[in-house]
Design a protein around this motif. Structure first.
Motif, PDB file in Angstrom:
ATOM      1  N   MET A 121       0.600  -1.018   0.179  1.00  0.00           N
ATOM      2  CA  MET A 121       0.152   0.070   0.125  1.00  0.00           C
ATOM      3  C   MET A 121       0.781   1.271   0.141  1.00  0.00           C
ATOM      4  N   HIS A 122       2.132   1.099   0.302  1.00  0.00           N
ATOM      5  CA  HIS A 122       3.215   2.092   0.879  1.00  0.00           C
ATOM      6  C   HIS A 122       3.599   2.659  -0.692  1.00  0.00           C
ATOM      7  N   LYS A 123       3.653   1.949  -1.118  1.00  0.00           N
ATOM      8  CA  LYS A 123       4.685   2.008  -2.300  1.00  0.00           C
ATOM      9  C   LYS A 123       3.297   2.490  -3.301  1.00  0.00           C
ATOM     10  N   GLU A 124       2.328   2.720  -3.467  1.00  0.00           N
ATOM     11  CA  GLU A 124       1.177   3.166  -4.039  1.00  0.00           C
ATOM     12  C   GLU A 124       1.195   4.933  -3.333  1.00  0.00           C
ATOM     13  N   CYS A 125       0.747   4.611  -1.921  1.00  0.00           N
ATOM     14  CA  CYS A 125       0.244   6.205  -1.652  1.00  0.00           C
ATOM     15  C   CYS A 125       2.014   6.920  -1.618  1.00  0.00           C
ATOM     16  N   SER A 126       2.693   6.167  -1.440  1.00  0.00           N
ATOM     17  CA  SER A 126       3.834   7.339  -1.756  1.00  0.00           C
ATOM     18  C   SER A 126       4.285   7.470  -3.589  1.00  0.00           C
ATOM     19  N   GLY A 127       3.511   7.193  -4.137  1.00  0.00           N
ATOM     20  CA  GLY A 127       3.382   7.456  -5.278  1.00  0.00           C
ATOM     21  C   GLY A 127       1.968   8.882  -5.784  1.00  0.00           C
ATOM     22  N   TYR A 128       0.660   8.480  -4.948  1.00  0.00           N
ATOM     23  CA  TYR A 128      -0.266   9.327  -4.898  1.00  0.00           C
ATOM     24  C   TYR A 128       0.481  10.599  -4.422  1.00  0.00           C
ATOM     25  N   LEU A 129       1.509  10.483  -3.354  1.00  0.00           N
ATOM     26  CA  LEU A 129       1.885  11.844  -2.511  1.00  0.00           C
ATOM     27  C   LEU A 129       2.404  12.931  -3.755  1.00  0.00           C
ATOM     28  N   GLY A 130       3.693  11.930  -4.177  1.00  0.00           N
ATOM     29  CA  GLY A 130       4.475  12.646  -5.256  1.00  0.00           C
ATOM     30  C   GLY A 130       2.882  13.513  -6.507  1.00  0.00           C
ATOM     31  N   LEU A 131       2.621  12.679  -6.951  1.00  0.00           N
ATOM     32  CA  LEU A 131       1.549  13.439  -7.699  1.00  0.00           C
ATOM     33  C   LEU A 131       1.303  14.777  -7.186  1.00  0.00           C
ATOM     34  N   LEU A 132       0.393  14.500  -5.621  1.00  0.00           N
ATOM     35  CA  LEU A 132      -0.274  15.512  -4.686  1.00  0.00           C
ATOM     36  C   LEU A 132       1.063  16.538  -4.456  1.00  0.00           C
ATOM     37  N   LYS A 133       1.578  16.369  -4.097  1.00  0.00           N
ATOM     38  CA  LYS A 133       2.964  17.527  -4.320  1.00  0.00           C
ATOM     39  C   LYS A 133       3.375  18.337  -5.500  1.00  0.00           C
ATOM     40  N   GLU A 134       3.408  17.400  -6.209  1.00  0.00           N
ATOM     41  CA  GLU A 134       2.946  18.589  -8.003  1.00  0.00           C
ATOM     42  C   GLU A 134       2.190  19.043  -8.232  1.00  0.00           C
ATOM     43  N   THR A 135       0.881  18.868  -7.710  1.00  0.00           N
ATOM     44  CA  THR A 135      -0.558  19.388  -8.021  1.00  0.00           C
ATOM     45  C   THR A 135      -0.547  20.486  -7.062  1.00  0.00           C
ATOM     46  N   GLU A 136      -0.363  20.456  -5.463  1.00  0.00           N
ATOM     47  CA  GLU A 136       0.108  21.229  -4.835  1.00  0.00           C
ATOM     48  C   GLU A 136       1.087  22.533  -5.167  1.00  0.00           C
ATOM     49  N   THR A 137       1.909  22.335  -5.902  1.00  0.00           N
ATOM     50  CA  THR A 137       2.505  23.453  -6.490  1.00  0.00           C
ATOM     51  C   THR A 137       2.268  24.591  -7.422  1.00  0.00           C
ATOM     52  N   ALA A 138       1.604  23.350  -8.068  1.00  0.00           N
ATOM     53  CA  ALA A 138       0.839  24.200  -9.582  1.00  0.00           C
ATOM     54  C   ALA A 138      -0.213  25.645  -9.325  1.00  0.00           C
ATOM     55  N   GLY A 139       0.268  26.043  -9.959  1.00  0.00           N
ATOM     56  CA  GLY A 139      -0.121  27.687 -10.106  1.00  0.00           C
ATOM     57  C   GLY A 139      -1.813  27.955 -10.811  1.00  0.00           C
ATOM     58  N   PHE A 140      -2.700  26.999 -10.968  1.00  0.00           N
ATOM     59  CA  PHE A 140      -3.004  26.541 -12.130  1.00  0.00           C
ATOM     60  C   PHE A 140      -4.567  27.728 -11.652  1.00  0.00           C
ATOM     61  N   SER A 141      -4.786  28.371 -13.402  1.00  0.00           N
ATOM     62  CA  SER A 141      -5.777  29.441 -13.468  1.00  0.00           C
ATOM     63  C   SER A 141      -7.208  28.662 -14.035  1.00  0.00           C
ATOM     64  N   SER A 142      -7.595  28.145 -14.834  1.00  0.00           N
ATOM     65  CA  SER A 142      -8.606  27.604 -15.203  1.00  0.00           C
ATOM     66  C   SER A 142      -9.569  26.499 -14.481  1.00  0.00           C
ATOM     67  N   ASP A 143     -10.478  27.154 -15.013  1.00  0.00           N
ATOM     68  CA  ASP A 143     -12.169  26.961 -13.635  1.00  0.00           C
ATOM     69  C   ASP A 143     -11.340  24.801 -13.057  1.00  0.00           C
ATOM     70  N   ILE A 144     -11.215  23.838 -14.217  1.00  0.00           N
ATOM     71  CA  ILE A 144     -11.769  22.714 -13.561  1.00  0.00           C
ATOM     72  C   ILE A 144     -10.395  22.463 -13.204  1.00  0.00           C
ATOM     73  N   LEU A 145      -9.402  23.119 -13.829  1.00  0.00           N
ATOM     74  CA  LEU A 145      -8.063  22.589 -12.208  1.00  0.00           C
ATOM     75  C   LEU A 145      -7.877  23.532 -11.452  1.00  0.00           C
ATOM     76  N   LYS A 146      -8.336  24.249 -11.327  1.00  0.00           N
ATOM     77  CA  LYS A 146      -9.061  24.764  -9.834  1.00  0.00           C
ATOM     78  C   LYS A 146      -9.319  24.419  -8.857  1.00  0.00           C
ATOM     79  N   LYS A 147     -10.970  23.884  -9.612  1.00  0.00           N
ATOM     80  CA  LYS A 147     -12.046  23.187  -8.832  1.00  0.00           C
ATOM     81  C   LYS A 147     -11.317  21.492  -8.496  1.00  0.00           C
ATOM     82  N   LEU A 148     -10.236  21.178  -8.979  1.00  0.00           N
ATOM     83  CA  LEU A 148      -9.736  20.191  -8.851  1.00  0.00           C
ATOM     84  C   LEU A 148      -8.562  20.627  -7.450  1.00  0.00           C
ATOM     85  N   LYS A 149      -7.695  20.968  -7.754  1.00  0.00           N
ATOM     86  CA  LYS A 149      -7.094  21.460  -6.440  1.00  0.00           C
ATOM     87  C   LYS A 149      -8.114  22.151  -5.261  1.00  0.00           C
ATOM     88  N   GLU A 150      -8.993  22.673  -5.152  1.00  0.00           N
ATOM     89  CA  GLU A 150      -9.553  23.091  -4.204  1.00  0.00           C
ATOM     90  C   GLU A 150     -10.222  22.057  -3.465  1.00  0.00           C
TER      91      GLU A 150
END
Length: 636
Positions: free
Chosen positions: A305-334
Motif C-alpha cells: 500500500m505504501h508504494k501506491e501511497c508514495s506515488g500518490y503523494l508525489g502527484l499531490l505534491k506536484e499538484t499542490e505547487t501548481a498555480g492553476f488558473s483554469s476553472d476545472i484545474l482550480k476546482k480539482l485542486k480545491e
C-alpha cells in the motif's frame, strides 16, 4: 553587429543562463517556486527542443547526484565498521559507558548517512524517470508510439464509433495520447474518448484546462514521470477492515517499550546492570518475530500500500505547487486540498509511515528498532489509525487525480502538436453542425496529409463519392477523430474547426461472426438497427457511414440505402455517407435541401493519379475496371 545588439544578446544569454541555474537548483531541492511556474507558463517551447534540452540537463544532474551517492556508500561502510568495532569493545570491556556511547553515536551517524543516501537514490530514480519520459516523447515525435499504452483493453466492436475511428489498439488515437500515470487516470481518459461530455460549458472548460496544461511542459514532465500506479488504494479499505481487529490492541506494548527505555537509561547511568536492558531488548525482538503470519501479512500489505501511497503523494505534491488558473484545474485542486479533507496532510502523515516501513528492509535497522521499540507493531497500529481517519476520502482524492491525469495526457498531445488548432463550440441552434477548414487526419505525416474542407448543415447529409483508394474513408475518419478530439477540448489538425456538441455514431467496419452464426449482411443490418435505435433515443446525432449495405447486390443495395437515408432525414441527424454507388448521389440533385454531393476525383491516364482533394459534385472516374483491365493486359 551594433553595440545595442551586442548588449541585448549578452542580456539574453545571461537570462538564459540564470534560468538554467534556477532550474537546476529546483531539481536538487525538488521544489518549484512561483516565479518558476510563471516562467514555464509564459515560455513558448518547440516540443523537440524542449525534450532534448531538458534531457541533457537531467543527465548532467544525474551524474552529479550519482557521484554524491557513491561517496556516501563508502561513508556507510566505514561507519558500519566503526559501530561494529565499538560494540565489540563494549562486549570485551564489560559494557563500559564510553564505549556504549561511542557505539550509539556511530550508529546514529550510520543511520543519518543511510537516510541521506536514500534521498540521493530517490532523486536518482526521479531524474532517470524524467529522462525516460523525454526519450519516450522524442520517440513519439519521430513516429514511435511503442512506449505508450494502446488501450486495447478498452476496445469494443459494438461501441458507437471507437472501433471505426481507431480509438483503441496499436497505432490508435489512445496510443498517441495516453501518458497517464494512474490506472484510474487511464480509465478516465478512455471514458473521455468514448463518452464525452456534450455540455458546451464543460467542453470549453476542458479546452481551457488542456490549453493551460499544454503551456507548462516542465510541470507535466514532473507529473507524468511519476511511477505508474495501479488501483492499489482501492484495496486499502479491504486491508483496513481485515486487520483492524487484530491491531486494536491495548497498552501492553507501550508498557514493555517504556520498561525497555528505563532499563536503557539505567544501564547508561550505571544504576542497573546492562543485562536487564538486554533481556527486554530480546523480549521485544521476540514479540515482533513471534507475531508470526499475522504480522508478516500486515507488513506485506502495508509495504504494498505504501508504494501506491508514495506515488500518490508525489502527484499531490506536484499538484499542490501548481498555480492553476483554469476553472476545472482550480476546482480539482480545491477538492484535493480543502481544509475538511486535507489530502496533502493525510499523505504526508502516510509518508512518514512509509519512511519507517522502508527502513525495515535493512536488517540492522530491523533488529535495532524492533528490539528497542517494537517498531513493526507500532507501525501497524499507526497505519490503521490513519486509515480510520482518512479512508472515506480516498475515493474522491484518487478520482480528482485521475481527472487531472487524463487532462495532462490531453495537454501533452496538444503540446506535441503545436500546429493544431483549438476548436470553437457552436450554439445548439446553429444552422451548421460542423465547419472544418483545411482539416487532415492526425495519424498522417504532415508531408502526406492532404487537407480538405467541409461545412455540414443541420439536418443535412453529405454524400461522398469517389474511386477506390481516392480518400473517402480517410476523410470520414478525419472528421470523426477530429470531432472526438475537439469535444474533449483538444486541438485538431485544421486551419479552423467549429462544431455543435452532439452524439456521434458510425458504421464503417462491420464484420461477420461465424461463431455466433452472424453473416456479413446480418451484421450490417444489426449495426443499422443499433444506429436507428440510438438516434431515436439520444437526440441530435452526427452519423458517419461508409458504404451502406455492402453485403448485398447492387440494385438491392441502392434501394436499401435510399430507404436508410430517407429514414434518417425524419430524425435530428446530420452526417457523412461515403459510397461507390453514383445513383445514390442523385439524392443531392433531387433533394438539395437535405443532401449535398462531394467527391474525390481521380485522373485516369497511363497511371492513375490521386489528388485526395475533395470537391463539390459527383465523381466521374472509377478505377476498379480500369485496374483489372490493366492487370489482365499482356505485359509489353
Amino acid at each position: 553587429m551594433t553595440k545595442k545588439q551586442a548588449i541585448q544578446l549578452f542580456n539574453d544569454r545571461k537570462i538564459k543562463e540564470e534560468s538554467i541555474i534556477r532550474r537546476r537548483e529546483n531539481i536538487i531541492s525538488g521544489k518549484e517556486p512561483e516565479e518558476q511556474k510563471e516562467f514555464d507558463k509564459g515560455r513558448p517551447e518547440e516540443p523537440k527542443g524542449f525534450y532534448e534540452g531538458r534531457m541533457a540537463e537531467l543527465k548532467e544532474e544525474e551524474g552529479r547526484t550519482g557521484k554524491k551517492s557513491n561517496i556516501l556508500v563508502f561513508c556507510k561502510l566505514a561507519l558500519f565498521c566503526v559501530t561494529a568495532a565499538f560494540i565489540w569493545i563494549s562486549v570485551k570491556n564489560g559494557w563500559e559507558a564510553w564505549s556504549i556511547a561511542a557505539a550509539g553515536l556511530s550508529a546514529a551517524a550510520y543511520l543519518a548517512a543511510l537516510k541521506k543516501d536514500e534521498g540521493y537514490r530517490k532523486r536518482l530514480d526521479r531524474l532517470r524517470a524524467m529522462v525516460r519520459t523525454c526519450e519516450n516523447e522524442l520517440a513519439y515525435l519521430s513516429g514511435d508510439f511503442s512506449a505508450f499504452n494502446d488501450g486495447a483493453e478498452y476496445a469494443d466492436m459494438g461501441h458507437r464509433y471507437s472501433f471505426d475511428m481507431d480509438i483503441f489498439g496499436p497505432d490508435s488515437l489512445f496510443n498517441r495520447i495516453d501518458r497517464t500515470v494512474t490506472k484510474k487516470g487511464r480509465d478516465r481518459l478512455a471514458e473521455r474518448l468514448t463518452s464525452p461530455d456534450l455540455d458546451k460549458e464543460a467542453i470549453e472548460s476542458a479546452r481551457e484546462a488542456v490549453s493551460e496544461l499544454a503551456s507548462v511542459p516542465e510541470w507535466r514532465l514532473r507529473f507524468l514521470s511519476r511511477p505508474k500506479l495501479d488501483n492499489g488504494l482501492d484495496r486499502l479499505a479491504e486491508a483496513y477492515g481485515t486487520e483492524r481487529e487484530m491491531l486494536k490492541g491495548g497498552p501492553l506494548p507501550y508498557i514493555i517499550i517504556s520498561a525497555t527505555m528505563v532499563f536503557l537509561v539505567c544501564g547508561i547511568t550505571g544504576l542497573l546492570p546492562w543485562i536487564f536492558f538486554a533481556v527486554m531488548f530480546m523480549i521485544q525482538l521476540a514479540i515482533s518475530i513471534m507475531s508470526g503470519s499475522k504480522a508478516d501479512k500486515t507488513a506485506w500489505r502495508i509495504d504494498s500500500m505504501h508504494k501506491e501511497c508514495s506515488g500518490y503523494l508525489g502527484l499531490l505534491k506536484e499538484t499542490e505547487t501548481a498555480g492553476f488558473s483554469s476553472d476545472i484545474l482550480k476546482k480539482l485542486k480545491e477538492r484535493l486540498f480543502n481544509e475538511e479533507s486535507g489530502s496533502i496532510t493525510a499523505f504526508r502523515e502516510l509518508s512518514r509511515l512509509l519512511s519507517c516501513s522502508e527502513m525495515r528492509g535493512n536488517i540492522i535497522v530491523f533488529f535495532l528498532l524492533n528490539g528497542l521499540v517494537m517498531s513493526d507493531v507500532l507501525l501497524s497500529r499507526r497505519f490503521f489509525v490513519w486509515c480510520r481517519k482518512y479512508i472515506s476520502h480516498i475515493g474522491e482524492w484518487t478520482g480528482c487525480l485521475a481527472e487531472l491525469d487524463a487532462l495532462a495526457s490531453l495537454g501533452t498531445y496538444a503540446f506535441n502538436n503545436p500546429g493544431n488548432t483549438y476548436a470553437k463550440v457552436l450554439d445548439m441552434d446553429s444552422c451548421n453542425i460542423m465547419e472544418a477548414t483545411d482539416i487532415s487526419h492526425p495519424f498522417l505525416s504532415h508531408e502526406n496529409a492532404v487537407p480538405n474542407s467541409l461545412t455540414l448543415k443541420r439536418n443535412s447529409i453529405a454524400i461522398i463519392t469517389g474511386a477506390n483508394m481516392a480518400g473517402k474513408s480517410t476523410f470520414l475518419r478525419t472528421i470523426g477523430v477530429s470531432y472526438i478530439l475537439a469535444i474533449n477540448g483538444t486541438p485538431v489538425r485544421a486551419a479552423a474547426f467549429s462544431f455543435v456538441p452532439v452524439t456521434l455514431f458510425s458504421s464503417m467496419r462491420t464484420t461477420d461472426n461465424l461463431s455466433k452464426d452472424v453473416s456479413y449482411f446480418k451484421a450490417e443490418l444489426l449495426r443499422l438497427q443499433q444506429m436507428l435505435e440510438h438516434i431515436r433515443t439520444h437526440g441530435y446525432t452526427l452519423i458517419i457511414l461508409d458504404e451502406i449495405l455492402k453485403g448485398t447486390n447492387s440494385a438491392d443495395k441502392l434501394n436499401g440505402s435510399m430507404l436508410v437515408l430517407k429514414e434518417l432525414m425524419k430524425h435530428n441527424v446530420s452526417g457523412l455517407v461515403a459510397t461507390h454507388d453514383l445513383e445514390l448521389a442523385r439524392l443531392g440533385e433531387t433533394d438539395s435541401g437535405h443532401f449535398s454531393n462531394h467527391c474525390f476525383e481521380i485522373e485516369l491516364s497511363d497511371e492513375i493519379r490521386y489528388s485526395y482533394k475533395m470537391k463539390d459534385g459527383i465523381a466521374q472516374n472509377m478505377n476498379a475496371s480500369y485496374l483489372i483491365r490493366k492487370m489482365l493486359s499482356p505485359q509489353r
